[in-house]
Design a protein around this motif. Structure first.
Motif, PDB file in Angstrom:
ATOM      1  N   SER A  26       9.299   5.874  14.488  1.00 15.13           N
ATOM      2  CA  SER A  26      10.663   5.443  14.177  1.00 15.13           C
ATOM      3  C   SER A  26      10.842   5.254  12.679  1.00 15.13           C
ATOM      4  O   SER A  26      11.937   5.383  12.147  1.00 15.13           O
ATOM      5  CB  SER A  26      10.991   4.128  14.911  1.00 15.13           C
ATOM      6  OG  SER A  26      10.056   3.115  14.569  1.00 15.13           O
ATOM      7  N   ASP A  27       9.733   4.958  11.981  1.00 17.37           N
ATOM      8  CA  ASP A  27       9.744   4.784  10.534  1.00 17.37           C
ATOM      9  C   ASP A  27       8.392   5.288  10.029  1.00 17.37           C
ATOM     10  O   ASP A  27       7.344   4.740  10.388  1.00 17.37           O
ATOM     11  CB  ASP A  27       9.948   3.306  10.176  1.00 17.37           C
ATOM     12  CG  ASP A  27      10.007   3.056   8.674  1.00 17.37           C
ATOM     13  OD1 ASP A  27       9.574   3.934   7.903  1.00 17.37           O
ATOM     14  OD2 ASP A  27      10.471   1.978   8.274  1.00 17.37           O
ATOM     15  N   PHE A  28       8.411   6.320   9.193  1.00 18.62           N
ATOM     16  CA  PHE A  28       7.161   6.934   8.726  1.00 18.62           C
ATOM     17  C   PHE A  28       6.298   5.972   7.917  1.00 18.62           C
ATOM     18  O   PHE A  28       5.084   6.173   7.817  1.00 18.62           O
ATOM     19  CB  PHE A  28       7.467   8.174   7.880  1.00 18.62           C
ATOM     20  CG  PHE A  28       7.774   9.401   8.686  1.00 18.62           C
ATOM     21  CD1 PHE A  28       6.765  10.249   9.107  1.00 18.62           C
ATOM     22  CD2 PHE A  28       9.080   9.697   9.033  1.00 18.62           C
ATOM     23  CE1 PHE A  28       7.045  11.375   9.857  1.00 18.62           C
ATOM     24  CE2 PHE A  28       9.379  10.819   9.772  1.00 18.62           C
ATOM     25  CZ  PHE A  28       8.366  11.668  10.189  1.00 18.62           C
ATOM     26  N   THR A  29       6.900   4.954   7.349  1.00 17.33           N
ATOM     27  CA  THR A  29       6.141   4.048   6.482  1.00 17.33           C
ATOM     28  C   THR A  29       5.909   2.692   7.130  1.00 17.33           C
ATOM     29  O   THR A  29       5.635   1.708   6.428  1.00 17.33           O
ATOM     30  CB  THR A  29       6.865   3.870   5.131  1.00 17.33           C
ATOM     31  OG1 THR A  29       8.167   3.320   5.350  1.00 17.33           O
ATOM     32  CG2 THR A  29       6.988   5.196   4.409  1.00 17.33           C
ATOM     33  N   ARG A  30       5.989   2.641   8.459  1.00 17.53           N
ATOM     34  CA  ARG A  30       5.760   1.365   9.148  1.00 17.53           C
ATOM     35  C   ARG A  30       5.026   1.613  10.467  1.00 17.53           C
ATOM     36  O   ARG A  30       5.623   2.010  11.454  1.00 17.53           O
ATOM     37  CB  ARG A  30       7.087   0.661   9.389  1.00 17.53           C
ATOM     38  CG  ARG A  30       6.938  -0.761   9.885  1.00 17.53           C
ATOM     39  CD  ARG A  30       8.263  -1.502   9.830  1.00 17.53           C
ATOM     40  NE  ARG A  30       8.111  -2.894  10.245  1.00 17.53           N
ATOM     41  CZ  ARG A  30       9.088  -3.795  10.196  1.00 17.53           C
ATOM     42  NH1 ARG A  30      10.281  -3.453   9.743  1.00 17.53           N
ATOM     43  NH2 ARG A  30       8.868  -5.027  10.580  1.00 17.53           N
ATOM     44  N   ASN A  31       3.725   1.440  10.471  1.00 13.79           N
ATOM     45  CA  ASN A  31       2.876   1.632  11.657  1.00 13.79           C
ATOM     46  C   ASN A  31       3.223   2.905  12.421  1.00 13.79           C
ATOM     47  O   ASN A  31       3.565   2.873  13.599  1.00 13.79           O
ATOM     48  CB  ASN A  31       3.002   0.418  12.593  1.00 13.79           C
ATOM     49  CG  ASN A  31       2.430  -0.836  12.000  1.00 13.79           C
ATOM     50  OD1 ASN A  31       1.485  -0.792  11.213  1.00 13.79           O
ATOM     51  ND2 ASN A  31       3.001  -1.989  12.346  1.00 13.79           N
ATOM     52  N   PRO A  32       3.123   4.075  11.772  1.00 12.20           N
ATOM     53  CA  PRO A  32       3.629   5.301  12.396  1.00 12.20           C
ATOM     54  C   PRO A  32       2.654   6.042  13.306  1.00 12.20           C
ATOM     55  O   PRO A  32       3.056   6.962  14.013  1.00 12.20           O
ATOM     56  CB  PRO A  32       3.973   6.169  11.185  1.00 12.20           C
ATOM     57  CG  PRO A  32       2.934   5.768  10.169  1.00 12.20           C
ATOM     58  CD  PRO A  32       2.672   4.300  10.394  1.00 12.20           C
ATOM     59  N   HIS A  33       1.368   5.677  13.301  1.00 15.02           N
ATOM     60  CA  HIS A  33       0.366   6.486  14.001  1.00 15.02           C
ATOM     61  C   HIS A  33       0.391   6.270  15.511  1.00 15.02           C
ATOM     62  O   HIS A  33       0.667   5.171  15.989  1.00 15.02           O
ATOM     63  CB  HIS A  33      -1.042   6.155  13.484  1.00 15.02           C
ATOM     64  CG  HIS A  33      -1.251   6.503  12.054  1.00 15.02           C
ATOM     65  ND1 HIS A  33      -1.002   5.609  11.027  1.00 15.02           N
ATOM     66  CD2 HIS A  33      -1.686   7.643  11.466  1.00 15.02           C
ATOM     67  CE1 HIS A  33      -1.285   6.188   9.867  1.00 15.02           C
ATOM     68  NE2 HIS A  33      -1.693   7.413  10.103  1.00 15.02           N
ATOM     69  N   SER A  34       0.047   7.326  16.227  1.00 15.98           N
ATOM     70  CA  SER A  34      -0.210   7.162  17.664  1.00 15.98           C
ATOM     71  C   SER A  34      -1.638   6.721  17.895  1.00 15.98           C
ATOM     72  O   SER A  34      -1.974   6.223  18.976  1.00 15.98           O
ATOM     73  CB  SER A  34       0.070   8.479  18.408  1.00 15.98           C
ATOM     74  OG  SER A  34      -0.718   9.538  17.884  1.00 15.98           O
ATOM     75  N   GLY A  35      -2.496   6.876  16.912  1.00 18.08           N
ATOM     76  CA  GLY A  35      -3.878   6.395  17.005  1.00 18.08           C
ATOM     77  C   GLY A  35      -4.682   6.802  15.789  1.00 18.08           C
ATOM     78  O   GLY A  35      -4.399   7.825  15.158  1.00 18.08           O
ATOM     79  N   ILE A  36      -5.656   5.981  15.426  1.00 22.93           N
ATOM     80  CA  ILE A  36      -6.594   6.300  14.343  1.00 22.93           C
ATOM     81  C   ILE A  36      -7.994   6.062  14.873  1.00 22.93           C
ATOM     82  O   ILE A  36      -8.322   4.961  15.312  1.00 22.93           O
ATOM     83  CB  ILE A  36      -6.357   5.430  13.098  1.00 22.93           C
ATOM     84  CG1 ILE A  36      -4.936   5.609  12.567  1.00 22.93           C
ATOM     85  CG2 ILE A  36      -7.371   5.771  12.010  1.00 22.93           C
ATOM     86  CD1 ILE A  36      -4.610   4.719  11.374  1.00 22.93           C
ATOM     87  N   GLN A  37      -8.813   7.102  14.839  1.00 22.35           N
ATOM     88  CA  GLN A  37     -10.176   6.977  15.345  1.00 22.35           C
ATOM     89  C   GLN A  37     -11.160   6.957  14.187  1.00 22.35           C
ATOM     90  O   GLN A  37     -11.117   7.817  13.309  1.00 22.35           O
ATOM     91  CB  GLN A  37     -10.528   8.132  16.275  1.00 22.35           C
ATOM     92  CG  GLN A  37     -11.984   8.090  16.725  1.00 22.35           C
ATOM     93  CD  GLN A  37     -12.299   9.085  17.817  1.00 22.35           C
ATOM     94  OE1 GLN A  37     -11.416   9.613  18.468  1.00 22.35           O
ATOM     95  NE2 GLN A  37     -13.571   9.347  18.011  1.00 22.35           N
ATOM     96  N   GLY A  38     -12.027   5.973  14.188  1.00 24.92           N
ATOM     97  CA  GLY A  38     -13.045   5.900  13.156  1.00 24.92           C
ATOM     98  C   GLY A  38     -13.670   4.524  13.119  1.00 24.92           C
ATOM     99  O   GLY A  38     -13.298   3.633  13.874  1.00 24.92           O
ATOM    100  N   ARG A  39     -14.594   4.353  12.229  1.00 23.46           N
ATOM    101  CA  ARG A  39     -15.262   3.068  12.056  1.00 23.46           C
ATOM    102  C   ARG A  39     -14.347   2.129  11.267  1.00 23.46           C
ATOM    103  O   ARG A  39     -13.809   2.501  10.222  1.00 23.46           O
ATOM    104  CB  ARG A  39     -16.574   3.271  11.313  1.00 23.46           C
ATOM    105  CG  ARG A  39     -17.414   2.018  11.172  1.00 23.46           C
ATOM    106  CD  ARG A  39     -18.739   2.341  10.522  1.00 23.46           C
ATOM    107  NE  ARG A  39     -18.564   2.824   9.150  1.00 23.46           N
ATOM    108  CZ  ARG A  39     -19.552   3.273   8.395  1.00 23.46           C
ATOM    109  NH1 ARG A  39     -20.773   3.344   8.884  1.00 23.46           N
ATOM    110  NH2 ARG A  39     -19.333   3.679   7.162  1.00 23.46           N
TER     111      ARG A  39
END
Length: 386
Positions: free
Chosen positions: A178-191
């Motif tokens: 809804s806003d590219f600069t506010r919590n936009p990810h569907s997921g981030i995988q990593g340490r």
């Protein structure tokens, strides 16, 4: 080794030709089944889910915990989508191929009758966000943009940390932004890292607003403000200041920038900022010369001069549940949980192809097959790092 976790160490080497051809055949079957059952948006939803994407990688025979699983799996899916009329295409890739994304997006947009300009801008913006607006020690080197004929899109991109020799994967889905600069990810995988310069967090809103205001209203003051903040960072203690000097905060910032890189506001960026009109943080990120060092420079000014703190919380969604069980379909490229047997792989392809031709349109049969192993879990001792 923590079971249930899929970390992504950097792996070198290449996939042998005999395996690549089989990866493509099995991926074609999987992608076709997903589109027939869930539609093109359903495919994008699954690609944008870190766990589901990892399951696809595991089931076709790539290593369950390798950074190369991202680059190879997306390349194979891209090849399948380019050869099949499924209503979805993929653009970009690893390294130099990531820079081909804009031209490929224009071609696909023309094919699907879509507006290319908005997709090209989105492709550039999500890459800038994961490399510049979000800084956790990982440099982006892989970017794949998926788009369907309805205008839905998904992005899978990956960054590397050459010091720790680890990778991190970023997933995006158009219907979740809804806003590219506010919590936009569907997921981030990593340490999960101890900290990250996270200017796209909810609690970085004041920082984003201040950054735009500084550039719009008083760009001439930025070099002076940066020089003042940088002196504080280097240990200069002012005799008088309108901002309370906090040695503890300065030490913390010094350690963070030691890990992420020095903040900077060079002359080229400053001259550019004086000449452009921006209305949003997205506009700022899309400027050509604005990179990670510039955002670090703005963060330094914001925190030490204006006492406006961006978020330093690493936004990894969670240490993802790893679908290691799917690696038992054909085995793993590097022999985990067992080496790939070419004859067995070919038999699986033959059986699935025959099933698809016989039960076309009847998803119940495939679901009954899936139910056979739903409650099965692999022996934990067989899950070893590759």
């Amino acid at each position: 080794m923590r079971t249930g976790i899929a970390e992504l160490p950097l792996h070198g080497g290449k996939v042998p030709a005999w395996l690549l051809s089989r990866l493509e055949k099995l991926s074609k079957i999987l992608v076709t089944l997903i589109v027939e059952e869930y539609g093109t948006l359903g495919l994008l939803e699954r690609i944008s889910d870190p766990v589901y994407f990892q399951a696809i990688n595991n089931i076709i025979g790539m290593d369950w915990d390798s950074s190369g699983s991202t680059t190879v799996t997306t390349a194979i899916i891209k090849r399948v989508l380019s050869r099949e009329e499924l209503g979805v295409r993929a653009c970009g890739g690893k390294g130099v191929h990531s820079r081909e994304a804009p031209d490929e997006i224009r071609k696909v947009s023309e094919e699907f009758g879509l507006d290319a300009s908005s997709f090209v801008r989105t492709s550039r913006l999500v890459a800038k966000i994961d490399n510049t607006a979000l800084q956790s020690g990982y440099q982006l080197y892989h970017h794949v943009f998926f788009v369907d004929e309805e205008g839905n899109w998904a992005v899978v991109q990956q960054g590397m940390n050459t010091v720790d020799k680890m990778a991190r994967r970023y997933h995006w889905l158009s219907t979740k932004v809804s806003d590219f600069t506010r919590n936009p990810h569907s997921g981030i995988q990593g340490r999960r890292e101890p900290f990250a310069l996270n200017t796209i967090a909810d609690d970085s809103q004041e920082f984003r607003k201040l950054s735009v205001e500084l550039i719009k209203d008083e760009p001439e003051k930025l070099p002076t403000l940066f020089a003042e903040a940088n002196r504080l960072l280097e240990g200069y203690v002012p005799l008088t200041s309108y901002v309370p000097y906090d040695p503890h905060k300065v030490r913390e910032l010094r350690e963070k920038f030691r890990r992420l890189g020095k903040p900077s506001l060079n002359k080229d960026v400053w001259l550019q900022l004086r000449e452009v009109n921006i209305d949003s943080f997205s506009d700022l990120l899309l400027l050509k010369n604005v990179g990670p060092a510039t955002i670090r420079g703005l963060a330094l000014v914001a925190e030490l001069v204006y006492e406006v703190q961006p978020s330093w919380r690493d936004p990894v969604t969670h240490p993802p549940v790893d679908p290691f069980k799917f690696a038992y379909a054909v085995g793993g490229k590097d022999g985990v949980p067992f080496p790939i047997d070419r004859k067995q792989y070919d038999e699986l392809l033959s059986i699935l192809s025959e099933l698809m031709s016989r039960v076309k349109g009847d998803a119940k049969i495939m679901k009954r097959l899936a139910a056979l192993t739903r409650s099965w879990a692999p022996p934990p001792e067989e899950k070893i790092p590759t």
